[in-house]
Design an enzyme around this catalytic site. Structure first.
Site, mmCIF file in Angstrom:
data_model
loop_
_atom_site.group_PDB
_atom_site.id
_atom_site.type_symbol
_atom_site.label_atom_id
_atom_site.label_comp_id
_atom_site.label_asym_id
_atom_site.label_seq_id
_atom_site.Cartn_x
_atom_site.Cartn_y
_atom_site.Cartn_z
ATOM 1 C CD GLU A 1 13.473 24.550 58.314
ATOM 2 O OE1 GLU A 1 12.760 24.576 59.331
ATOM 3 O OE2 GLU A 1 13.928 25.592 57.782
ATOM 4 C CG ASP B 1 16.956 25.282 53.114
ATOM 5 O OD1 ASP B 1 17.171 24.541 54.102
ATOM 6 O OD2 ASP B 1 15.836 25.798 52.896
#
Length: 412
Positions: free
Chosen positions: A176, A82
């Site tokens: 994350e 991400d």
């Protein structure tokens, strides 16, 4: 391998994988799964047949140990898919420009310029090719540079079966950036005894220490009334939230701190009826970290005493811990990565992270996990960039880490 890692990176950054803080799904955005599916396909194309997407969108894969290394402890490589919600990740347009030392014109049409004076650390890369954006999005080097480095390692190792190595475990995590990267990470399924995250900064840096982190949510309640009839009735929560913000120590903020100094970082969103202040609490020192959380509780109590007409509440949730105490118990894990840097022609620059990684959380759960550089700079904004040589060096280090796994007989 060098050309391969750059091509992979340029491909991956075009996937929009922004995580979403407000989401209650896992992963937080379905578009993260699109990249996960592509990575599984690529891993299988390399002959890594067990590549798969696990619970919550985590990608797992393993490269079996070579003959004679079956008893070596399994080693892991982790990066996150991400990108940050802090700047757009839609329609990223990477461009490779030779840096001359002067300001860089990123977008002629919109007159967007990379201002060298604001990012003086880029000066050391004069004369090198650097990947920039067009100034309208982030780049996504955080952490698609890490993904590319790990994938380049996997390609190199599978194409060179003569290189001895332990079982190599690969993990790519979602979310994350919103502190949920390890929510669904199954250490047992991952299969490694120790691991390295590739989620760091400039070339040569090695991180074995990070912030303790928490997020506090302060909610200020107000009373909404038509402004023309509001006298002695309206309670504007924004005004009272501003009073709370004024109570925060100005010198304990990100813009006033560095190295191991912690901070309190508020972000406000609201209206007359309710205002929510989301506050990041960070400190490398555990005692100072706890002091900061207690300070916020004290200030909320003070608000309720001084301004009872605007009820204020607080919740605090820890996000991750400093990995250092856990890595201190596994010194060989750090020694090995230092050796890999040296084999790649680098002297490790060891410094504390003013942030955190999936490895911080995993280290506290029993999987020792230092953080390796990827080469990127200026993360989470439109001036994010990465020197090509730095990205290539990250991939080189990943290969060297895989190689040194063959000499490990025990982590004791």
């Amino acid at each position: 391998m060098s050309e391969g890692v750059l091509n992979r990176f340029l491909k991956y950054v075009r996937y929009d994988t922004q995580s979403v803080r407000e989401s209650d799904t896992e992963p937080s955005s379905a578009k993260e799964l699109v990249l996960a599916e592509e990575l599984v396909r690529e891993l299988k194309d390399l002959g890594i047949t067990d590549a798969r997407i696990g619970k919550g969108g985590v990608v797992y894969a393993t490269i079996p140990a070579t003959k004679g290394c079956e008893e070596c402890p399994a080693m892991g490589f982790i990066a996150h898919m991400d990108t940050s919600p802090d700047a757009s990740g839609t329609d990223v347009k990477p461009q490779i420009l030779r840096f001359t030392g002067d300001d860089v014109l990123l977008n002629a049409e919109k007159n967007i310029v990379f201002p060298v004076k604001n990012f003086p650390e880029i000066a050391k890369y004069k004369g090198e090719d650097i990947v920039f954006t067009d100034g309208t999005t982030l780049l996504g080097a955080d952490d698609k540079a890490g993904v590319a480095a790990v994938m380049a390692m996997a390609e190199y190792i599978t194409n060179h079966p003569e290189i001895p190595h332990a079982k190599l475990c690969i993990g790519f995590t979602p979310d994350e950036e919103i502190a949920k990267g390890t929510v669904n990470f199954d250490i047992a399924e991952f299969g490694a005894a120790y691991a390295y995250t590739f989620d760091g900064g400039e070339a040569g840096t090695l991180e074995t220490e990070n912030f303790n982190a928490a997020t506090a949510v302060v909610t200020v309640e107000g009373v909404g009334v038509h402004p023309g009839l509001a006298k002695n009735k309206m309670v504007n929560s924004l005004r009272y939230a501003a009073k709370f913000m004024e109570m925060l120590p100005a010198d304990v903020s990100p813009e006033c701190t560095e190295v191991r100094e912690g901070f309190i970082h508020p972000m406000l969103q609201g209206n007359v009826v309710k205002t929510v202040i989301r506050i990041l609490v960070r400190d490398h020192d555990k005692a100072l970290f706890e002091e900061k959380k207690e300070l916020l509780k004290t200030l909320v109590a003070k608000m309720n005493s001084l301004c009872p007409q605007a009820p204020t509440t607080i919740t605090i949730k820890d996000s991750y811990q400093n990995m250092k105490p856990y890595l201190d118990k596994a010194p060989k894990v750090v020694e090995l990565v230092r050796l890999a840097y040296e084999k790649a022609g680098l002297t490790p620059i060891e410094e504390p992270i003013r942030g955190g990684t999936d490895g911080a959380r995993l280290s506290s759960l029993g999987l020792p996990c230092p953080n390796v550089f990827t080469g990127g700079m200026n993360f989470h904004g439109i001036y994010e960039c990465i020197p090509v040589k730095s990205l290539e060096k990250a991939a080189d280090v990943a290969v060297k880490i895989a190689e040194v796994s063959a000499i490990v007989k025990s982590l004791a």
